[in-house]
Design a protein around this motif. Sequence first.
Motif, short mmCIF file in Angstrom:
data_model
loop_
_atom_site.label_atom_id
_atom_site.label_comp_id
_atom_site.label_asym_id
_atom_site.label_seq_id
_atom_site.Cartn_x
_atom_site.Cartn_y
_atom_site.Cartn_z
N MET A 133 -4.08 1.19 4.80
CA MET A 133 -3.62 2.48 5.31
C MET A 133 -3.89 2.60 6.81
SD MET A 133 -4.87 6.31 4.25
CE MET A 133 -6.50 6.09 4.99
N GLN A 134 -5.07 2.16 7.22
CA GLN A 134 -5.43 2.28 8.63
C GLN A 134 -4.67 1.29 9.52
OE1 GLN A 134 -9.72 1.90 8.32
NE2 GLN A 134 -9.99 4.12 8.45
N CYS A 156 -4.70 7.32 -1.29
CA CYS A 156 -4.21 6.02 -0.84
C CYS A 156 -4.50 4.96 -1.89
CB CYS A 156 -4.82 5.63 0.50
SG CYS A 156 -6.61 5.42 0.52
N PHE A 206 0.86 -1.18 0.00
CA PHE A 206 0.00 0.00 0.00
C PHE A 206 0.89 1.23 0.00
CE2 PHE A 206 0.83 -0.80 4.47
CZ PHE A 206 1.06 0.46 4.99
N TYR A 207 0.29 2.37 -0.30
CA TYR A 207 0.97 3.65 -0.14
C TYR A 207 -0.07 4.73 0.04
CZ TYR A 207 0.06 4.27 -5.20
OH TYR A 207 -0.53 4.36 -6.45
N PHE A 208 0.36 5.86 0.61
CA PHE A 208 -0.51 7.02 0.72
C PHE A 208 0.35 8.28 0.72
CE2 PHE A 208 0.17 5.55 5.11
CZ PHE A 208 0.61 6.69 5.75
#
Length: 376
Positions: A286-287, A259, A248-250
């Motif tokens: 992300m969370q 995100c 993942f990335y944000f």
Amino acid sequence: MDYDVAVIGAGIAGASIAARLADKARVLLVEMETSPGYHTTGRSAALFTELYGNATIRELTGRGRTFFELPPSPFNGPLLSPRGCLYSVKPKQVGQAEDLADVAKARDVEMMRLSPTEIAAKVTPLRQDAVAFGLFEPGSMDIDVDALHGGFLRAANRSGVALSVGRLPKIQRATAGWKLALGDERLYCRILVDAAGAWADAVARDCGVRAKGIVPHRRTVALVDALPAVSQAAMASWPAVIDIAEEFYFKPESGKLLCSPADETPSDACDAAPEELDLAIAIDRMQSLLDFPVRRIASSWAGLRSFTPDKTPVVGFDPRVDDFFWFAGQGGYGIQTAPALSDLGARLLLGEKLDLGERALASTMAPDRLGKKTAA
């Protein structure tokens, strides 16, 4: 009308190589959609980092740094803006972090190891118990994709490149070169450049050229509202955050948080759209790192990243059809590699002399490396 070169596809790949060729060849740039860059280029949230991708991609990115930092006319304003990139590392990912640190050292890229407390000073909602440490690349930059793509299109236009949009070309082999039908217009070119992105193999097949196994992969992005407790100014200063395993990335984007689950789902060539499950995965991942309740997804989209089997672009004349030039398979790296790759590709096409390093780099992208691995 006769042209030296016809480039199929006016995204970042086609626009950049057309601009590079224009001073030395009569060029036609063909875009099947109603506007250039509709599919992938227009949906990219690009970072400049020399640590992204395989060795070929990293070398191309590094060779393009001067162009990004000092863009020539007619590129309007700066192409890069400060961002920084933070790679989050969980305890089980230490080996991957060591590999990335070795790459940074080999490329002389500044990299800092940060503790969870130091990460939280940069990204305040961090769940400090979720990370072992982070690797911070302060020199990573946001790329202004519109300015880069638009600059290449303006450069092409100023140098006399003819642009056709919204018309599906019908291409036929000529005795020497290619015949193109664009509506009622009949054209001829000596060399055909396949810069058609997700449609690259389809264009090749239509031309009677063996496909290279270029497969589009869907990438999903969500743009979520900022937290009330975090000011937009504070969030705008956050670095891009990428899971070291690229799960993942944000990063901040236009007052919100962008995100992605970093998905690479094989897809047909199409007008890609996000799927609800991928959006949910993006937010969940992300969370796992941030205490960041999502109140609303402001917008979402998906784009196609088209890869060869070895995730390295395919650039050069086809080994069986010597007036068909491949310029495809850039995957998710087409923006950051565009300056260097278009320069090298144009010089290869024109038969200009390359130095030893350039020849070695070009050999890693040669079409004949894939010829025995894919079917027509």
